[in-house]
Design a protein around this motif. Structure first.
Motif, mmCIF file in Angstrom:
data_model
loop_
_atom_site.group_PDB
_atom_site.id
_atom_site.type_symbol
_atom_site.label_atom_id
_atom_site.label_comp_id
_atom_site.label_asym_id
_atom_site.label_seq_id
_atom_site.Cartn_x
_atom_site.Cartn_y
_atom_site.Cartn_z
ATOM 1 N N ASP A 1 46.561 46.123 53.270
ATOM 2 C CA ASP A 1 47.174 44.829 52.899
ATOM 3 C C ASP A 1 46.781 44.441 51.474
ATOM 4 O OD1 ASP A 1 48.292 44.662 55.338
ATOM 5 O OD2 ASP A 1 46.879 43.181 56.146
ATOM 6 N N LYS A 2 45.548 44.779 51.099
ATOM 7 C CA LYS A 2 45.094 44.427 49.738
ATOM 8 C C LYS A 2 45.844 45.248 48.690
ATOM 9 C CE LYS A 2 40.677 42.516 50.955
ATOM 10 N NZ LYS A 2 39.245 42.690 51.119
ATOM 11 N N ILE A 3 46.198 46.467 49.043
ATOM 12 C CA ILE A 3 47.002 47.281 48.109
ATOM 13 C C ILE A 3 48.411 46.679 48.019
ATOM 14 C CG2 ILE A 3 47.944 49.588 47.653
ATOM 15 C CD1 ILE A 3 45.535 50.730 49.218
ATOM 16 N N ASN A 4 48.979 46.337 49.171
ATOM 17 C CA ASN A 4 50.338 45.781 49.182
ATOM 18 C C ASN A 4 50.420 44.426 48.475
ATOM 19 O OD1 ASN A 4 51.499 47.958 50.436
ATOM 20 N ND2 ASN A 4 51.067 47.194 52.495
ATOM 21 N N GLU A 5 49.350 43.670 48.574
ATOM 22 C CA GLU A 5 49.288 42.371 47.885
ATOM 23 C C GLU A 5 49.437 42.567 46.366
ATOM 24 O OE1 GLU A 5 45.520 39.676 47.658
ATOM 25 O OE2 GLU A 5 45.934 40.186 49.752
ATOM 26 N N VAL B 1 48.994 50.656 39.998
ATOM 27 C CA VAL B 1 48.524 49.415 40.642
ATOM 28 C C VAL B 1 47.924 49.761 42.007
ATOM 29 C CG1 VAL B 1 49.309 47.232 41.667
ATOM 30 C CG2 VAL B 1 50.055 47.865 39.361
ATOM 31 N N ALA B 2 48.572 50.672 42.726
ATOM 32 C CA ALA B 2 48.040 51.071 44.044
ATOM 33 C C ALA B 2 46.647 51.697 43.876
ATOM 34 C CB ALA B 2 48.992 52.051 44.722
ATOM 35 N N ALA C 1 52.716 50.421 50.397
ATOM 36 C CA ALA C 1 51.951 51.659 50.283
ATOM 37 C C ALA C 1 51.730 52.276 51.664
ATOM 38 C CB ALA C 1 50.597 51.361 49.641
ATOM 39 N N GLU C 2 51.779 53.596 51.688
ATOM 40 C CA GLU C 2 51.399 54.303 52.906
ATOM 41 C C GLU C 2 50.258 55.244 52.540
ATOM 42 O OE1 GLU C 2 53.196 57.442 56.157
ATOM 43 O OE2 GLU C 2 54.559 56.619 54.673
ATOM 44 N N ILE C 3 49.154 55.146 53.253
ATOM 45 C CA ILE C 3 48.015 56.034 52.965
ATOM 46 C C ILE C 3 48.212 57.319 53.772
ATOM 47 C CG2 ILE C 3 45.507 56.340 53.140
ATOM 48 C CD1 ILE C 3 45.183 53.393 52.535
ATOM 49 N N LEU C 4 48.244 58.448 53.060
ATOM 50 C CA LEU C 4 48.536 59.726 53.717
ATOM 51 C C LEU C 4 47.277 60.519 54.044
ATOM 52 C CD1 LEU C 4 51.491 60.953 51.444
ATOM 53 C CD2 LEU C 4 51.636 59.663 53.571
ATOM 54 N N SER C 5 46.195 60.229 53.332
ATOM 55 C CA SER C 5 44.978 61.025 53.572
ATOM 56 C C SER C 5 43.755 60.296 53.046
ATOM 57 C CB SER C 5 45.085 62.371 52.843
ATOM 58 O OG SER C 5 44.994 62.153 51.450
ATOM 59 N N GLY C 6 42.595 60.745 53.477
ATOM 60 C CA GLY C 6 41.341 60.281 52.879
ATOM 61 C C GLY C 6 40.789 58.987 53.446
#
Ligand SMILES: Cc1cc2nc3c(=O)[nH]c(=O)nc-3n(C[C@H](O)[C@H](O)[C@H](O)COP(=O)(O)O)c2cc1C
Length: 381
Positions: A31-35, A137-138, A57-62
């Motif tokens: 949510d903080k990335i999307n903000e 930004v992401a 954003a979608e986090i794919l790994s890590g």
């Protein structure tokens, strides 16, 4: 060492960013990335694309169960308009629709075309475009989460849009709340109104504009960066990153170019001691000798006017070398508020990188242990 790579074209399927070097155990909120992505899309004077885009954003790994694993973190931001561009931009399906023949003065089109031998300037603009900044930004929004437990925060606002300056004082209470509600990210409402009128006017004239953005990093401990070697200097690394943002043509720290106009006693920040060292002023913008000095880090950047003009400038058609007007690609008229978010993100990345270089550790608990030892030591210096 914290680093990132971005990939993706402006009208391509998606943007991707891979961040490497995040310690494990950092609490990650998507949510903080999307903000931050949402903040980048706002602002008075943006083009039609912002109505279609709502970046997520979608986090794919890590990241697993809300915590970083210490492995590379890949993030994807989809292009919500892809179905309208697949035929034009697809890796195997692209056709020659929407060819760009008339390079825009001020953009990467002509020189990029000459360099990479692209006669269709779309092949250049698709990557040179500031759409790429969504990925940056992401990355910034991701890594700054590592600094939250240490009380480090990043703020930004717009100081100028074209002819209109915001003279409000950043130290006023609720300044940044006003900024967050302002369509031009100003602290002063009257100046904000003037800036919007200015944008309306240049839009009606088929013109574009630039401005100045200011970033403030608070809570940064003294000693990030180093004086010992050029590529470890924090000011140099911040300036490099900020200058790499599309359309940025000037970077200042603290008093910036103003230091050349007055005598030494009006520039250098006198030192005092009360439960630790601090400065009586902050003209240095929080960095001396390439190192953070414990004061807020203050960075300003000048953005040039957007190169795509709805009343296009003269250029030459690549096909027959005839005089022509530049291609008009859907464009912003003013993107200074968005630029503030982008510059804030790259500054956040650089400071996080310097922080993790100094308090290096594979997991955030090790980083915290070293941070505590160091802070204890310098508190007694
Ligand atoms: C947030 C942001 C949005 C931008 N939007 C546009 C745009 O809509 N149209 C355009 O021509 N340039 C836009 N630019 C500027 C160009 O990307 C930039 O001028 C171009 O890539 C050439 O690079 P340079 O100006 O650094 O030399 C934008 C820049 C930023 C930071």
């Amino acid at each position: 060492m914290l680093r990132y790579f971005t990939a993706g074209e402006t009208h391509g399927k998606c943007l991707t960013v891979i961040v490497e070097g995040m310690p494990s155990g950092v609490k990650i909120s998507i949510d903080k990335i999307n903000e931050q992505l949402k903040r980048r899309q706002k602002g008075y004077g943006r083009g039609g694309r912002m109505a279609i885009e709502s970046d997520t954003a979608e986090i794919l790994s890590g990241v697993r169960g809300g915590f970083s694993l210490g492995s590379p973190i890949a993030i994807k931001i989809e292009n919500k308009d892809w179905q309208n561009w697949e035929k034009i931009m697809g890796a195997e399906t692209a056709n020659s629709e929407r060819t760009v023949d008339c390079p825009r003065p001020g953009h990467a089109d002509l020189t990029g075309g000459m360099k990479y031998n692209h006669k269709d300037f779309r092949n250049v603009l698709e990557r040179a475009s500031a759409r790429e900044t969504a990925a940056r930004v992401a990355a910034g929004a991701l890594v700054r989460q590592a600094l939250e437990p240490f009380g480090i925060e990043f703020l930004s606002h717009v100081k100028r849009i074209g002819e209109v300056e915001d003279t409000a004082d950043v130290n006023e209470t609720d300044f940044f709340e006003r900024v967050s509600e302002s369509p031009v990210s100003f602290g002063d409402e009257t100046a904000a109104k003037q800036a919007m009128e200015y944008i309306d006017k240049i839009k009606a004239d088929g013109e574009s504009c630039g401005g100045v953005v200011e970033i403030i990093a608070k809570g940064v401990p003294a000693g990030l960066g180093s004086y010992v070697h050029y590529d470890r200097k924090l000011d140099a690394n911040i300036a490099f990153s900020v200058m790499s943002v599309q359309a940025i043509k000037g970077v200042e720290l603290g008093m910036g170019f103003g230091v050349s106009e007055v005598s030494g006693s009006r520039v250098h920040d006198e030192i005092k001691y009360k439960n630790g060292f601090s400065r009586m002023t902050n003209n240095a913008g929080g960095i001396e000798g390439g190192m953070s000095n414990g004061e807020p880090i203050v960075v300003r950047a000048a953005m040039k006017p957007i190169p795509t003009l709805y009343n296009p400038l003269r250029t030459v058609n690549i096909k027959d070398k005839s005089e022509h007007t530049a291609t008009v690609e859907r464009s912003d008229v003013c993107a200074v508020p968005a630029c503030a978010v982008v510059v804030e993100s790259v500054v956040a990345f650089e400071i996080t990188k310097a922080f993790l270089d100094k308090f290096s550790g594979d997991c955030i608990d090790d980083v915290k242990s070293y941070y505590d030892v160091y802070m204890e030591r310098i508190s007694k210096f």
